[in-house]
Design an enzyme around this catalytic site. Structure first.
Site, PDB file in Angstrom:
ATOM      1  N   TRP A 175      47.617   1.315   9.319  1.00 28.77           N
ATOM      2  CA  TRP A 175      46.994   0.100   8.766  1.00 28.77           C
ATOM      3  C   TRP A 175      48.060  -0.903   8.362  1.00 28.77           C
ATOM      4  O   TRP A 175      49.174  -0.541   7.968  1.00 28.77           O
ATOM      5  CB  TRP A 175      46.141   0.447   7.531  1.00 28.77           C
ATOM      6  CG  TRP A 175      44.990   1.348   7.824  1.00 28.77           C
ATOM      7  CD1 TRP A 175      44.828   2.626   7.390  1.00 28.77           C
ATOM      8  CD2 TRP A 175      43.828   1.050   8.620  1.00 28.77           C
ATOM      9  NE1 TRP A 175      43.641   3.146   7.861  1.00 28.77           N
ATOM     10  CE2 TRP A 175      42.999   2.204   8.620  1.00 28.77           C
ATOM     11  CE3 TRP A 175      43.392  -0.075   9.337  1.00 28.77           C
ATOM     12  CZ2 TRP A 175      41.787   2.266   9.299  1.00 28.77           C
ATOM     13  CZ3 TRP A 175      42.187  -0.016  10.012  1.00 28.77           C
ATOM     14  CH2 TRP A 175      41.389   1.146   9.992  1.00 28.77           C
ATOM     15  N   GLU A 199      16.352   2.782   5.537  1.00 28.53           N
ATOM     16  CA  GLU A 199      17.483   2.230   4.761  1.00 28.53           C
ATOM     17  C   GLU A 199      17.584   2.906   3.392  1.00 28.53           C
ATOM     18  O   GLU A 199      18.683   3.147   2.886  1.00 28.53           O
ATOM     19  CB  GLU A 199      17.331   0.714   4.575  1.00 28.53           C
ATOM     20  CG  GLU A 199      17.393  -0.070   5.871  1.00 28.53           C
ATOM     21  CD  GLU A 199      18.601   0.266   6.739  1.00 28.53           C
ATOM     22  OE1 GLU A 199      19.734   0.226   6.229  1.00 28.53           O
ATOM     23  OE2 GLU A 199      18.399   0.584   7.927  1.00 28.53           O
ATOM     24  N   ASN A 254      23.448  -7.493   5.156  1.00 27.64           N
ATOM     25  CA  ASN A 254      23.990  -6.229   5.687  1.00 27.64           C
ATOM     26  C   ASN A 254      24.700  -6.386   7.030  1.00 27.64           C
ATOM     27  O   ASN A 254      25.787  -5.852   7.233  1.00 27.64           O
ATOM     28  CB  ASN A 254      22.873  -5.189   5.805  1.00 27.64           C
ATOM     29  CG  ASN A 254      23.409  -3.875   6.340  1.00 27.64           C
ATOM     30  OD1 ASN A 254      24.318  -3.284   5.759  1.00 27.64           O
ATOM     31  ND2 ASN A 254      22.882  -3.436   7.469  1.00 27.64           N
ATOM     32  N   TRP A 295      32.111   0.841   4.252  1.00 28.89           N
ATOM     33  CA  TRP A 295      33.480   0.523   4.699  1.00 28.89           C
ATOM     34  C   TRP A 295      34.010   1.587   5.637  1.00 28.89           C
ATOM     35  O   TRP A 295      34.619   1.292   6.665  1.00 28.89           O
ATOM     36  CB  TRP A 295      34.425   0.316   3.503  1.00 28.89           C
ATOM     37  CG  TRP A 295      34.361  -1.110   3.079  1.00 28.89           C
ATOM     38  CD1 TRP A 295      33.604  -1.640   2.065  1.00 28.89           C
ATOM     39  CD2 TRP A 295      35.013  -2.223   3.704  1.00 28.89           C
ATOM     40  NE1 TRP A 295      33.750  -3.003   2.032  1.00 28.89           N
ATOM     41  CE2 TRP A 295      34.604  -3.385   3.021  1.00 28.89           C
ATOM     42  CE3 TRP A 295      35.884  -2.354   4.778  1.00 28.89           C
ATOM     43  CZ2 TRP A 295      35.063  -4.663   3.390  1.00 28.89           C
ATOM     44  CZ3 TRP A 295      36.344  -3.618   5.137  1.00 28.89           C
ATOM     45  CH2 TRP A 295      35.929  -4.751   4.450  1.00 28.89           C
ATOM     46  N   TRP A 342      19.379   6.009   4.036  1.00 27.71           N
ATOM     47  CA  TRP A 342      20.839   5.762   4.121  1.00 27.71           C
ATOM     48  C   TRP A 342      21.439   5.749   2.712  1.00 27.71           C
ATOM     49  O   TRP A 342      22.508   6.279   2.457  1.00 27.71           O
ATOM     50  CB  TRP A 342      21.129   4.381   4.745  1.00 27.71           C
ATOM     51  CG  TRP A 342      21.364   4.377   6.230  1.00 27.71           C
ATOM     52  CD1 TRP A 342      20.528   3.839   7.150  1.00 27.71           C
ATOM     53  CD2 TRP A 342      22.503   4.898   6.948  1.00 27.71           C
ATOM     54  NE1 TRP A 342      21.081   4.002   8.408  1.00 27.71           N
ATOM     55  CE2 TRP A 342      22.290   4.639   8.315  1.00 27.71           C
ATOM     56  CE3 TRP A 342      23.680   5.559   6.570  1.00 27.71           C
ATOM     57  CZ2 TRP A 342      23.183   5.004   9.310  1.00 27.71           C
ATOM     58  CZ3 TRP A 342      24.588   5.928   7.556  1.00 27.71           C
ATOM     59  CH2 TRP A 342      24.339   5.653   8.901  1.00 27.71           C
ATOM     60  N   TRP A 380      41.075  -0.508   5.254  1.00 27.32           N
ATOM     61  CA  TRP A 380      39.695  -0.681   4.776  1.00 27.32           C
ATOM     62  C   TRP A 380      39.612  -0.621   3.252  1.00 27.32           C
ATOM     63  O   TRP A 380      38.724  -1.212   2.632  1.00 27.32           O
ATOM     64  CB  TRP A 380      38.760   0.371   5.397  1.00 27.32           C
ATOM     65  CG  TRP A 380      39.180   1.805   5.183  1.00 27.32           C
ATOM     66  CD1 TRP A 380      40.020   2.530   5.969  1.00 27.32           C
ATOM     67  CD2 TRP A 380      38.791   2.682   4.116  1.00 27.32           C
ATOM     68  NE1 TRP A 380      40.177   3.801   5.473  1.00 27.32           N
ATOM     69  CE2 TRP A 380      39.437   3.931   4.334  1.00 27.32           C
ATOM     70  CE3 TRP A 380      37.963   2.548   3.009  1.00 27.32           C
ATOM     71  CZ2 TRP A 380      39.282   5.021   3.476  1.00 27.32           C
ATOM     72  CZ3 TRP A 380      37.800   3.635   2.153  1.00 27.32           C
ATOM     73  CH2 TRP A 380      38.458   4.850   2.387  1.00 27.32           C
TER      74      TRP A 380
HETATM   75  P1  FAD Z   1      17.239  -3.925   2.405  1.00 24.29           P
HETATM   76  O1  FAD Z   1      17.522  -4.100   3.858  1.00 24.29           O
HETATM   77  O2  FAD Z   1      16.008  -4.508   1.873  1.00 24.29           O
HETATM   78  O3  FAD Z   1      17.281  -2.347   2.118  1.00 24.29           O
HETATM   79  C1  FAD Z   1      16.666  -1.778   0.956  1.00 24.29           C
HETATM   80  C2  FAD Z   1      17.678  -1.012   0.134  1.00 24.29           C
HETATM   81  O4  FAD Z   1      18.204   0.079   0.871  1.00 24.29           O
HETATM   82  C3  FAD Z   1      18.884  -1.842  -0.268  1.00 24.29           C
HETATM   83  O5  FAD Z   1      18.614  -2.633  -1.398  1.00 24.29           O
HETATM   84  C4  FAD Z   1      19.929  -0.767  -0.517  1.00 24.29           C
HETATM   85  O6  FAD Z   1      19.803  -0.193  -1.787  1.00 24.29           O
HETATM   86  C5  FAD Z   1      19.564   0.291   0.527  1.00 24.29           C
HETATM   87  N1  FAD Z   1      20.384   0.110   1.732  1.00 24.29           N
HETATM   88  C6  FAD Z   1      20.135  -0.714   2.779  1.00 24.29           C
HETATM   89  N2  FAD Z   1      21.078  -0.568   3.730  1.00 24.29           N
HETATM   90  C7  FAD Z   1      21.939   0.361   3.269  1.00 24.29           C
HETATM   91  C8  FAD Z   1      23.125   0.946   3.788  1.00 24.29           C
HETATM   92  N3  FAD Z   1      23.622   0.617   4.993  1.00 24.29           N
HETATM   93  N4  FAD Z   1      23.777   1.856   3.029  1.00 24.29           N
HETATM   94  C9  FAD Z   1      23.304   2.224   1.816  1.00 24.29           C
HETATM   95  N5  FAD Z   1      22.188   1.700   1.271  1.00 24.29           N
HETATM   96  C10 FAD Z   1      21.512   0.791   1.992  1.00 24.29           C
HETATM   97  N6  FAD Z   1      24.907  -1.653  -0.581  1.00 24.29           N
HETATM   98  C11 FAD Z   1      24.914  -1.642  -1.923  1.00 24.29           C
HETATM   99  O7  FAD Z   1      23.854  -1.483  -2.540  1.00 24.29           O
HETATM  100  N7  FAD Z   1      26.088  -1.782  -2.615  1.00 24.29           N
HETATM  101  C12 FAD Z   1      27.292  -1.957  -1.994  1.00 24.29           C
HETATM  102  O8  FAD Z   1      28.334  -2.054  -2.666  1.00 24.29           O
HETATM  103  C13 FAD Z   1      27.300  -2.018  -0.569  1.00 24.29           C
HETATM  104  N8  FAD Z   1      28.448  -2.245   0.111  1.00 24.29           N
HETATM  105  C14 FAD Z   1      28.435  -2.267   1.484  1.00 24.29           C
HETATM  106  C15 FAD Z   1      29.637  -2.467   2.194  1.00 24.29           C
HETATM  107  C16 FAD Z   1      29.648  -2.482   3.582  1.00 24.29           C
HETATM  108  C17 FAD Z   1      30.972  -2.697   4.332  1.00 24.29           C
HETATM  109  C18 FAD Z   1      28.438  -2.299   4.305  1.00 24.29           C
HETATM  110  C19 FAD Z   1      28.441  -2.316   5.802  1.00 24.29           C
HETATM  111  C20 FAD Z   1      27.245  -2.097   3.617  1.00 24.29           C
HETATM  112  C21 FAD Z   1      27.222  -2.078   2.223  1.00 24.29           C
HETATM  113  N9  FAD Z   1      26.017  -1.892   1.492  1.00 24.29           N
HETATM  114  C22 FAD Z   1      26.045  -1.857   0.117  1.00 24.29           C
HETATM  115  C23 FAD Z   1      24.755  -1.610   2.195  1.00 24.29           C
HETATM  116  C24 FAD Z   1      23.882  -2.840   2.528  1.00 24.29           C
HETATM  117  O9  FAD Z   1      24.646  -3.837   3.128  1.00 24.29           O
HETATM  118  C25 FAD Z   1      23.163  -3.425   1.316  1.00 24.29           C
HETATM  119  O10 FAD Z   1      22.543  -2.396   0.580  1.00 24.29           O
HETATM  120  C26 FAD Z   1      22.087  -4.421   1.766  1.00 24.29           C
HETATM  121  O11 FAD Z   1      22.676  -5.488   2.448  1.00 24.29           O
HETATM  122  C27 FAD Z   1      21.329  -4.901   0.571  1.00 24.29           C
HETATM  123  O12 FAD Z   1      20.396  -5.870   0.933  1.00 24.29           O
HETATM  124  P2  FAD Z   1      18.839  -5.641   0.673  1.00 24.29           P
HETATM  125  O13 FAD Z   1      18.625  -5.206  -0.726  1.00 24.29           O
HETATM  126  O14 FAD Z   1      18.148  -6.875   1.114  1.00 24.29           O
HETATM  127  O15 FAD Z   1      18.548  -4.417   1.639  1.00 24.29           O
END
Ligand code: FAD
Length: 475
Positions: A319, A287, A354, A395, A290, A372
């Site tokens: 859209w 993650e 997420n 998105w 990512w 979107w």
């Molecule tokens: P954990 O699961 O603990 O992951 C650790 C860290 O990895 C997160 O804190 C984050 O920094 C990073 N991470 C995890 N998943 C992703 C991912 N898919 N993409 C990029 N980084 C990731 N994340 C944001 O930080 N800011 C946003 O504005 C944002 N908008 C999103 C919009 C959509 C439509 C989607 C599908 C995802 C988005 N995410 C965003 C990614 C992700 O949903 C969140 O980072 C995650 O839910 C944060 O929870 P956590 O800290 O418990 O993550």
């Protein structure tokens, strides 16, 4: 505030509100010649980028702590309130002239507006004979370093990840040491009241009970997650009713913890292994990769910062702009319980799990066929962890317009997602009291229930229609 003292360098803070493992601060402080720290509140950028009131208040609370942490290093923090980012250059020029400053240090920000702002500031100050140094901080591996055999950027995550892992094995991923204390001299520290006053007139939302500010809070969350949850992360992370994820995203987005600190802690829990060993740890590292990937995307494909689809042919998708349906989605009144509960989680806590971000984004784009970009902006206006690169990437992935996009024919059914990941409906019941008495078996697609709306869309018909519309697009 009047700043007194001798300073050789300025460190310009932005989304890196911490003293530990902060490359710009660490290098500026190294030879102990006096450092001044500056933060600009740019009202135009906060507004244009739809920054959430919860996030603005999170910035305010972080700055209060940062100023004390910096004062302990004998570094004053000057916070300046501006109507427009265009006023940054004259402010720097004034500070440089008054204090005979020779160097400006900052950590890079990659989205287009921020990149251009930094470029303009750097060019203006260089003509004034000030040395400007830019560091990479927001990512673990800097943009430009992960390339395919033809020296091109990757458009697909798995290939990016494999190359990332190869490079990470030979790179030094350890966080930096604590920055050095600066020479003894009387410094003036801004009062809390003066700092709070600078935020007057901005829409602020205090979520401090849920999201306390600061580096200490961020590192204790990281420690707790590593100790209690990371080993099961690969399984638990999909269940919104569990505390299965780190909830570090607000802290990573504002920079009160660095991705290197996260990866170092994960490596320590996994005997130094990046991609073998405990599956919970390796999934979590995935993650963080990512996160790096989407930061690289905004550098390599800057047109995404202009809200353009990554896959250009998808711009032709017809859209919809139905504001009644859009409002029902924003307000959690679609009649699809998992979508509504997730949207209310966002409204109430400034954060969303997420899996649910993917579910609600797919529902908006694939079932309601709403652009979107409307969802992307709404998320930014509510999220405490709003980050342009991650949000745009998420998105576009959900809308099947981006890198690695979900194939347009694979559309999440929100009801089956709910049956799989909120089996007993516990998450739904937390946010939708009207469904409290509905049995778990039917809560995902409930019978007409007083106080709860009927579905605003037919899931299977809208799904079929979207697939047909996508398949008609010519790549
Ligand atoms: P954990 O699961 O603990 O992951 C650790 C860290 O990895 C997160 O804190 C984050 O920094 C990073 N991470 C995890 N998943 C992703 C991912 N898919 N993409 C990029 N980084 C990731 N994340 C944001 O930080 N800011 C946003 O504005 C944002 N908008 C999103 C919009 C959509 C439509 C989607 C599908 C995802 C988005 N995410 C965003 C990614 C992700 O949903 C969140 O980072 C995650 O839910 C944060 O929870 P956590 O800290 O418990 O993550």
């Amino acid at each position: 505030m009047k700043i007194q003292g001798k300073f050789y360098r300025i460190v310009w803070f932005r989304n890196d509100l911490r003293v530990h493992d902060n490359p710009a601060l660490f290098h500026a402080a190294e030879d102990q010649q006096g450092v001044l720290a500056v933060y600009f509140i740019c009202r135009d950028m906060l507004q244009n980028h739809c920054v959430a009131p919860a996030r603005i208040d999170f910035i305010r609370r972080h700055l209060l702590l940062l100023k004390s942490d910096l004062a302990a290093l004998n570094i004053p923090l000057l916070v300046i309130n501006l109507d427009s980012a265009l006023e940054i250059i004259p402010h720097f020029q004034q500070l440089i002239k008054t204090h005979h400053i020779e160097e400006l240090f900052f950590n890079a920000e990659y989205p287009w507006d921020e990149f251009n702002r930094d470029k303009q500031v750097s060019e203006a100050l260089r003509t004034d004979a000030v040395k400007v140094k830019r560091f990479h901080d927001r990512v673990i591996i800097p943009p430009g370093m992960i390339r395919n055999g033809k020296d091109e950027p990757y458009k697909v995550f798995t290939a990016f990840k494999n190359n990332w892992l190869k490079q990470a094995r030979v790179l030094q991923l350890q966080p930096l040491k604590k920055p050095k204390r600066q020479p003894e001299q009387p410094i003036v520290v801004m009062s809390d009241k003066a700092l709070n006053d600078l935020f007057k007139g901005l829409d602020l939302r205090d979520l401090s009970a849920l999201w306390p500010a600061g580096e200490k809070e961020a590192s204790s969350r990281l420690k707790q997650f590593i100790k209690q949850h990371i080993a099961d992360y690969h399984v638990d992370r999909d269940f919104p009713d569990l505390e299965g994820t780190s909830q570090l995203s607000p802290y990573l987005a504002i920079g009160s913890i660095s991705p290197r600190q996260c990866i170092a802690a994960a490596l320590q829990a996994n005997q130094g292994e990046l991609d073998s060993g405990n599956p919970g740890v390796t999934t979590w590292i995935g993650e963080l990769i990512w996160r790096d990937f989407y930061q690289h995307v905004v550098v390599d494909f800057p047109y995404v910062c202009k809200f353009k689809a990554m896959q250009k042919h998808t711009e032709a998708f017809p859209w919809r702009y139905d504001h009644t349906l859009f409002k029902a989605w924003c307000d959690g009144e679609t009649g699809i319980p998992i979508v509504d509960a997730a949207m209310l989680q966002l409204k109430k806590t400034g954060w969303m799990h997420n899996r649910l971000r993917m579910v609600v984004a797919m529902f908006l784009t694939k079932n309601l066929q709403i652009d979107w970009r409307m969802g992307e902006r709404y998320f930014m206006s509510e999220l405490i962890d709003g980050d342009f690169a991650a949000n745009n990437g998420g998105w576009q992935w959900s809308a099947s317009t981006g890198t690695d996009a979900a194939p347009y024919f694979r559309i999440f059914n929100p009801v089956s997602q709910s049956q799989r990941f909120d089996v007993e409906g516990a998450f739904i019941k937390t946010y939708l009291p009207a469904l409290a008495k509905v049995p778990s078996k039917v809560i995902h697609n409930p019978p007409p229930t007083p106080g709860y709306p009927l579905p605003i869309v037919n899931l299977s018909l809208s799904r079929k229609e979207t697939i047909a519309l996508f398949s008609a697009l010519k790549p």
